[in-house]
Design a protein around this motif. Structure first.
Motif, mmCIF file in Angstrom:
data_model
loop_
_atom_site.group_PDB
_atom_site.id
_atom_site.type_symbol
_atom_site.label_atom_id
_atom_site.label_comp_id
_atom_site.label_asym_id
_atom_site.label_seq_id
_atom_site.Cartn_x
_atom_site.Cartn_y
_atom_site.Cartn_z
ATOM 1 N N ARG A 54 87.315 -7.360 -24.422
ATOM 2 C CA ARG A 54 87.116 -8.795 -24.669
ATOM 3 C C ARG A 54 88.453 -9.474 -24.924
ATOM 4 O O ARG A 54 89.365 -8.880 -25.501
ATOM 5 C CB ARG A 54 86.196 -9.024 -25.871
ATOM 6 C CG ARG A 54 84.749 -8.684 -25.609
ATOM 7 C CD ARG A 54 83.889 -9.045 -26.808
ATOM 8 N NE ARG A 54 82.551 -8.511 -26.648
ATOM 9 C CZ ARG A 54 81.531 -9.199 -26.135
ATOM 10 N NH1 ARG A 54 81.714 -10.438 -25.732
ATOM 11 N NH2 ARG A 54 80.335 -8.638 -26.019
ATOM 12 N N LEU A 69 79.310 -15.105 -32.567
ATOM 13 C CA LEU A 69 79.338 -14.829 -34.010
ATOM 14 C C LEU A 69 79.389 -16.137 -34.802
ATOM 15 O O LEU A 69 79.871 -17.160 -34.319
ATOM 16 C CB LEU A 69 80.524 -13.944 -34.409
ATOM 17 C CG LEU A 69 80.709 -12.646 -33.620
ATOM 18 C CD1 LEU A 69 81.940 -11.893 -34.126
ATOM 19 C CD2 LEU A 69 79.467 -11.773 -33.724
ATOM 20 N N PHE A 99 91.350 -9.186 -27.820
ATOM 21 C CA PHE A 99 90.855 -8.921 -29.172
ATOM 22 C C PHE A 99 91.297 -7.521 -29.594
ATOM 23 O O PHE A 99 91.293 -6.591 -28.781
ATOM 24 C CB PHE A 99 89.329 -8.987 -29.219
ATOM 25 C CG PHE A 99 88.766 -10.361 -29.420
ATOM 26 C CD1 PHE A 99 88.695 -10.927 -30.686
ATOM 27 C CD2 PHE A 99 88.303 -11.097 -28.333
ATOM 28 C CE1 PHE A 99 88.170 -12.188 -30.884
ATOM 29 C CE2 PHE A 99 87.772 -12.364 -28.519
ATOM 30 C CZ PHE A 99 87.704 -12.914 -29.787
ATOM 31 N N ASP A 106 89.674 -6.087 -32.248
ATOM 32 C CA ASP A 106 88.596 -5.503 -33.048
ATOM 33 C C ASP A 106 87.183 -5.861 -32.556
ATOM 34 O O ASP A 106 86.243 -5.832 -33.338
ATOM 35 C CB ASP A 106 88.746 -5.938 -34.514
ATOM 36 C CG ASP A 106 88.741 -7.457 -34.679
ATOM 37 O OD1 ASP A 106 88.732 -8.182 -33.655
ATOM 38 O OD2 ASP A 106 88.745 -7.928 -35.831
ATOM 39 N N ARG A 107 87.033 -6.182 -31.277
ATOM 40 C CA ARG A 107 85.693 -6.460 -30.769
ATOM 41 C C ARG A 107 85.275 -5.399 -29.757
ATOM 42 O O ARG A 107 86.109 -4.800 -29.069
ATOM 43 C CB ARG A 107 85.616 -7.845 -30.108
ATOM 44 C CG ARG A 107 85.655 -8.994 -31.106
ATOM 45 C CD ARG A 107 84.873 -10.186 -30.613
ATOM 46 N NE ARG A 107 83.426 -9.921 -30.566
ATOM 47 C CZ ARG A 107 82.528 -10.839 -30.196
ATOM 48 N NH1 ARG A 107 82.933 -12.057 -29.839
ATOM 49 N NH2 ARG A 107 81.253 -10.546 -30.176
ATOM 50 N N THR A 108 83.988 -5.168 -29.688
ATOM 51 C CA THR A 108 83.449 -4.193 -28.745
ATOM 52 C C THR A 108 83.625 -4.697 -27.316
ATOM 53 O O THR A 108 83.820 -5.890 -27.091
ATOM 54 C CB THR A 108 81.964 -3.950 -29.023
ATOM 55 O OG1 THR A 108 81.274 -5.199 -28.956
ATOM 56 C CG2 THR A 108 81.764 -3.326 -30.393
ATOM 57 N N SER A 120 92.072 -11.231 -33.773
ATOM 58 C CA SER A 120 90.961 -10.530 -34.408
ATOM 59 C C SER A 120 89.812 -11.508 -34.609
ATOM 60 O O SER A 120 89.970 -12.729 -34.463
ATOM 61 C CB SER A 120 91.388 -9.951 -35.762
ATOM 62 O OG SER A 120 91.622 -11.000 -36.680
ATOM 63 N N VAL A 121 88.661 -10.983 -34.959
ATOM 64 C CA VAL A 121 87.519 -11.851 -35.244
ATOM 65 C C VAL A 121 87.843 -12.786 -36.401
ATOM 66 O O VAL A 121 87.400 -13.937 -36.428
ATOM 67 C CB VAL A 121 86.276 -10.999 -35.558
ATOM 68 C CG1 VAL A 121 85.098 -11.891 -35.947
ATOM 69 C CG2 VAL A 121 85.904 -10.138 -34.360
ATOM 70 N N THR A 171 83.288 -14.729 -39.868
ATOM 71 C CA THR A 171 84.284 -13.665 -39.766
ATOM 72 C C THR A 171 83.888 -12.532 -40.708
ATOM 73 O O THR A 171 83.018 -12.707 -41.568
ATOM 74 C CB THR A 171 85.674 -14.194 -40.146
ATOM 75 O OG1 THR A 171 85.697 -14.456 -41.558
ATOM 76 C CG2 THR A 171 86.027 -15.453 -39.382
ATOM 77 N N PRO A 197 85.225 -16.568 -26.300
ATOM 78 C CA PRO A 197 85.419 -15.149 -25.976
ATOM 79 C C PRO A 197 84.897 -14.849 -24.577
ATOM 80 O O PRO A 197 83.901 -15.431 -24.140
ATOM 81 C CB PRO A 197 84.601 -14.427 -27.043
ATOM 82 C CG PRO A 197 83.557 -15.411 -27.443
ATOM 83 C CD PRO A 197 84.142 -16.773 -27.278
#
Length: 306
Positions: free
Chosen positions: A169, A211, A263, A265-267, A186-187, A214, A244
């Motif tokens: 992502r 989302l 990113f 820290d995102r899947t 990061s998110v 955070t 995103p």
């Protein structure tokens, strides 16, 4: 043990809730439908329908029986259709949707291969927006779609088939925004900029894709909505927010006023083939196989390099 006609009579009447219309669909007399339902009720031991001179309705027992029988009935229909198709060869009009350019790229080439393999089939390709995707599948406007799995929001009404793409992502941001100069985001950084959402998408889907908070609990602000990709990019380029997406967007939607930042820290961004079990057909299964086979053989090399 239910006979086939008893099963069809019950399920058709449970849908129509009208004896004459049910008889017309099954090409028998209303009297035969009435006799069949009475016989079935005696066999089960309770009333399945409430009948008055003005209306017909399912009883709680009838509702439960319909709920339990319907999936098995669809499975039986699909099995018969598959056997028939294999015996006669696949002939159908298959309407295939996609939501992003990289998905469309693969679908176009899969359609060409599919037509060579099954000359009796016609494949119609349709680009659909995120907002229209679920409705198009549910209504039967399209038979099959290659889209992000989050688009159906966990709805069990649809079948999620094999994952075709699984990509990192990125965040598409205005090129003048401070986040554009970063090596990654990061998110937590999403609290710094409004997030532009696709129009017409249910909140349950947006909550998965975009989302709301955070990890530390800060709200992620929502920006304007966009009907499609070009409107989304124009809003980002104008500094109205970010969104995103998949890293391949940088190849397919490159423009000087938009930056694509990975990113940390995102899947991954997963896109899969999705269809309705009610309209599952041999043609759909054959096309799924063609797309999967093509994606595996190319290993993503159909995406242009920067």
């Amino acid at each position: 043990m239910l006979e086939r006609f008893e099963l069809e009579a019950f399920l058709t009447l449970s849908e129509e809730l009208h004896f004459t219309r049910t008889a017309e669909r099954l090409r028998v007399t209303p009297g035969r439908i009435s006799q069949t339902i009475k016989k079935l009720e005696r066999q089960i031991g309770g009333p399945l329908f409430e009948r008055t001179s003005r209306h017909t309705a399912l009883t709680p027992l009838g509702q439960r029986l319909r709920k339990d029988l319907l999936p098995a009935y669809h499975q039986i229909q699909a099995a018969v259709e598959t056997a028939t198709a294999l015996a006669r060869g696949i002939h159908a009009v298959l309407r295939v949707g996609f939501t992003a350019a990289w998905a469309g790229n693969l679908i176009v080439r899969a359609a060409e291969r599919f037509r060579d393999q099954y000359p009796g089939c016609t494949v119609e390709l349709r680009e659909v927006t995120y907002g229209a995707a679920r409705e198009s599948l549910g209504s039967g406007e399209i038979d099959l779609m290659l889209a992000e799995t989050a688009i159906i929001g966990g709805d069990t009404e649809f079948v999620i088939g094999p994952t075709i793409f699984s990509r990192p992502r990125v965040l598409a941001v205005p090129s003048v925004h401070p986040l554009a100069a970063r090596d990654s985001v990061s998110v937590e950084d999403l609290a710094q900029i409004p997030i532009i959402a696709p129009a017409g998408v249910p909140d349950a889907v947006l909550d998965i894709h975009i989302l709301r908070h955070t990890p530390s609990g800060r709200p992620i602000p929502r920006g304007p909505v966009a009907a499609g990709w070009q409107e989304m990019l124009s809003l980002i380029g104008a500094g109205k927010g970010a969104t995103p997406t998949c890293d391949w967007a940088a190849d397919y939607y490159a423009r000087p006023d938009v930056a694509f930042v990975p990113f940390s820290d995102r899947t991954p961004f997963d896109q899969a083939l999705i269809w309705s079990p009610i309209r599952d057909t041999p043609a759909i299964q054959a096309f799924v196989h063609t797309v999967t086979e093509l994606a595996d053989s190319e290993d993503g090399h159909h995406i242009p390099s920067r």
